[in-house]
Design a protein around this motif. Sequence first.
Motif, PDB file in Angstrom:
ATOM      1  N   ALA A 103       0.896  -1.311  -0.237  1.00 32.90           N
ATOM      2  CA  ALA A 103       0.158  -0.290  -0.038  1.00 32.90           C
ATOM      3  C   ALA A 103       1.020   1.198   0.089  1.00 32.90           C
ATOM      4  CB  ALA A 103      -0.875   0.019   1.187  1.00 32.90           C
ATOM      5  N   LYS A 104       0.444   2.013  -0.939  1.00 36.29           N
ATOM      6  CA  LYS A 104       1.245   3.513  -0.806  1.00 36.29           C
ATOM      7  C   LYS A 104       0.677   4.158   0.348  1.00 36.29           C
ATOM      8  CE  LYS A 104       3.302   2.656  -4.749  1.00 36.29           C
ATOM      9  NZ  LYS A 104       3.108   1.348  -3.876  1.00 36.29           N
ATOM     10  N   ARG A 105       1.905   4.792   0.995  1.00 34.80           N
ATOM     11  CA  ARG A 105       1.818   5.704   2.183  1.00 34.80           C
ATOM     12  C   ARG A 105       1.469   7.113   1.505  1.00 34.80           C
ATOM     13  NH1 ARG A 105       4.099   3.263   6.734  1.00 34.80           N
ATOM     14  NH2 ARG A 105       4.709   5.228   7.719  1.00 34.80           N
ATOM     15  N   VAL A 106       0.443   7.578   2.169  1.00 32.61           N
ATOM     16  CA  VAL A 106      -0.040   8.871   1.728  1.00 32.61           C
ATOM     17  C   VAL A 106       0.033   9.863   3.037  1.00 32.61           C
ATOM     18  CG1 VAL A 106      -1.781  10.314   0.511  1.00 32.61           C
ATOM     19  CG2 VAL A 106      -1.076   8.082  -0.507  1.00 32.61           C
ATOM     20  N   GLU A 115      -7.987   5.776   0.705  1.00 35.21           N
ATOM     21  CA  GLU A 115      -7.908   4.499   1.260  1.00 35.21           C
ATOM     22  C   GLU A 115      -8.615   3.445   0.469  1.00 35.21           C
ATOM     23  OE1 GLU A 115      -7.921   4.815   5.547  1.00 35.21           O
ATOM     24  OE2 GLU A 115      -5.900   5.382   5.102  1.00 35.21           O
ATOM     25  N   ALA A 136      -4.627   2.812  -0.995  1.00 40.36           N
ATOM     26  CA  ALA A 136      -3.178   3.425  -0.250  1.00 40.36           C
ATOM     27  C   ALA A 136      -3.686   3.540   1.232  1.00 40.36           C
ATOM     28  CB  ALA A 136      -3.170   4.844  -0.931  1.00 40.36           C
ATOM     29  N   LEU A 156      -1.514   7.317  -7.816  1.00 43.80           N
ATOM     30  CA  LEU A 156      -1.061   6.367  -7.063  1.00 43.80           C
ATOM     31  C   LEU A 156      -0.222   5.530  -7.901  1.00 43.80           C
ATOM     32  CD1 LEU A 156      -3.918   5.446  -4.558  1.00 43.80           C
ATOM     33  CD2 LEU A 156      -1.591   6.832  -4.008  1.00 43.80           C
TER      34      LEU A 156
END
Lengths: 429, 429
Positions: free
Chosen positions: B275-278, B297, B301, B419
């Motif tokens: 998961a990309k950290r945003v 989310e 992400a 993303l």
Amino acid sequence: MRNDKEMWKKLGLDVELHQEILESIERNFKEQVLSQKNRPADMAYFDMAIKNAHCARVKEIIDRKNNGAKFIGTFCIYVPEEIVLALDAIPVALCGGTSLSIPYAEKTFPRNICPLVKSTLGLSFSRTCPYAPIKDMAVGETTCDAKKKTWDVLSKKVNFHVMEVPQKKEAKDKELWYEEVLNFKGRLEELTAKKLESEKLSKTTQLMNRKRRALQNLQSYRKASAPAISGMDSLVVMQAALNDDPERFCQKLEQLNEELGRRIKDGTSVADKKAKRVMISGCPSVMGNWKIHNLIESAGAVIVCDETCTGTRYFENLVAEENGSLEQQLKAISDRYLKISCSCFSPNEERMSNVLRLAKEYQVDGVVQYILQYCHTYNVEAINIASALKKEGIPNIKIETDYSEEDAGQLKTRLEAFLEGIESENAKR
Amino acid sequence: MRNDKEMWKKLGLDVELHQEILESIERNFKEQVLSQKNRPADMAYFDMAIKNAHCARVKEIIDRKNNGAKFIGTFCIYVPEEIVLALDAIPVALCGGTSLSIPYAEKTFPRNICPLVKSTLGLSFSRTCPYAPIKDMAVGETTCDAKKKTWDVLSKKVNFHVMEVPQKKEAKDKELWYEEVLNFKGRLEELTAKKLESEKLSKTTQLMNRKRRALQNLQSYRKASAPAISGMDSLVVMQAALNDDPERFCQKLEQLNEELGRRIKDGTSVADKKAKRVMISGCPSVMGNWKIHNLIESAGAVIVCDETCTGTRYFENLVAEENGSLEQQLKAISDRYLKISCSCFSPNEERMSNVLRLAKEYQVDGVVQYILQYCHTYNVEAINIASALKKEGIPNIKIETDYSEEDAGQLKTRLEAFLEGIESENAKR
């Protein structure tokens, strides 16, 4: 003309686009200003001042710069011009009034901020502002969100100074503003490598007061039951005031005022006896922007007062001419400028009462609240202004618009209906 | 439920419309919050706090009012809660996060001001805010044009106090803000007919610091490489923080933090390893508004940090716990609150460096600049933030939106593309 082109080229302007914008402004000026009937002969100078804004005036400033003067670009009437002038620097308002430059701002800035900010930025970004490349410093202020944050972006690339205009007018705010005036003085002293002298400041204060008095006198000829000058022409004079050399401007305005005095005696008026007397209240109309004045006066009304930054806010209240210390002089300047009643203050009973006072003094039949699109402060304050006017039985209408001509038809219809509404209200009395 | 309806009726609410709005908020809450997988069990309390915001919490406040407490409505995290609490008064943030109330504001206010202001006004104007009729005073501030001028309108009808937040952070601005804190204290003392006592202020300062520490601890579980809680749930906790009784809130949050600590040990994460950290940076998401967190989310992400008023700005920096005089305590409070790095300051290098610091600390893959429509300060500042992030090689996207669902599809597409863009950038490295 050829010399002007040479100059623009030297300044690195996009000469072609610049030409296009100038022609558009001149076309508007011809259609909306020069087309008026029965104009005072002495308006000729001010017409020329507008025409010269990108030509002879720029050359004059460059010549003065070559003789050591610094050139200061401003964006707001809170910047104390007395101080700039006393340090032999030249203040000119760099606010844009054309829609043609706006797309160049919208490439990097949000679309939904006010047209004045976007037009100004766009002129600079598209290399069509001859003042941008020659300015030694730009001076912004914190009167509104869009401008305040724009300065933060511009400061990264341009020599910039931001004056903090407080948001209340209590004792502590007056102190803060006085400190900001001192800071501004310090920054200018640094830039010009000169020390501000009391005697010189005295003279420039007198000059600025002379300018304010002349503009106040002009107002008296609008106040007359048969106004001797149109709202449009008064606006043109104000637009020149923000650009021209103040000494020459005063001389020319005093001359115009003499003509207007003769007109009053002769009974020469620009307006029909039945013309509705309108006050504009709200946002400024800077050079290039004659839209709202044209719409109102084309509809047969006459604008007798502008409660705007290109109106009373610029010239009401003189600086007290103190014979005391430099400190006392600066205090007097600071006091005068904080009297300006912008919508940026909270609470703002001062502006409420100013609007009511002016509406009565100028015996207006109605008030047009002029809001530049996305200008939150004037837009929300319009609610309180409207209810204050309503209480006094003074009709008002709020017009929110930008610089484009797209909504002109719709605005014309609304304004005509507003003026007719006043007519029938008056008939009932 | 029947008791709640009785209460709302007694408060003069439009019970039917109120019901409609509550149901819409609950529907959104169910779809966007409760639907999340693998939620911490101790979120149950905070879910209930949201559910109770118009029910049990209102009743609790009315009960305390019946025992002499005053109830203070706020609209900004610059209002020092320590002082309110020390005078036995109850501070609650009255910011609206629902689109359903907006049309009621637009009847009198401009359409083109921010949804948060309009939603808040609309709840009050449509008689669907149970807090409006019970508040003893509302406290506004001058952080943005739309709010500042709104207070001027509301002040005509409601017991209102406006705190002037300065626009720079120089010594003179700190002094001005300190005076504003003193004025606020004076106004509250008058309202409560009590004198602020040093000992009591000490206790409430400790309580607020305890609250800030607990929220900071919660952050540490988001910072972990396998975040133990979603951005959405962290937001729900923050929304509760702005409404709930602080003592009870601390207790419940400390309990949740314990659970999160166990999760970290267990390796239980809410997010996929990929998961990309945003980080969200910009405007707050107040109760009722879960839109941007849901969009991000749902796209896979995980939001690990909120540089917003419903995020770090609320709990970063503690008040120094002075053992000295009341004056020293108030000075410490004033200092702490002026550290909040809102976009309203000029210049704002502080916010730039905060954003960069947080992005690195939380090892984010990208930043979503979240701008509530017509919020000029965050919208224009986004330019400087974007270029600061770009310099550091941190991808960012600016999303400007309101509370409606109309643009959800389009935003989803843009966020997914953003993303994916990060993904392919990372793959290249």
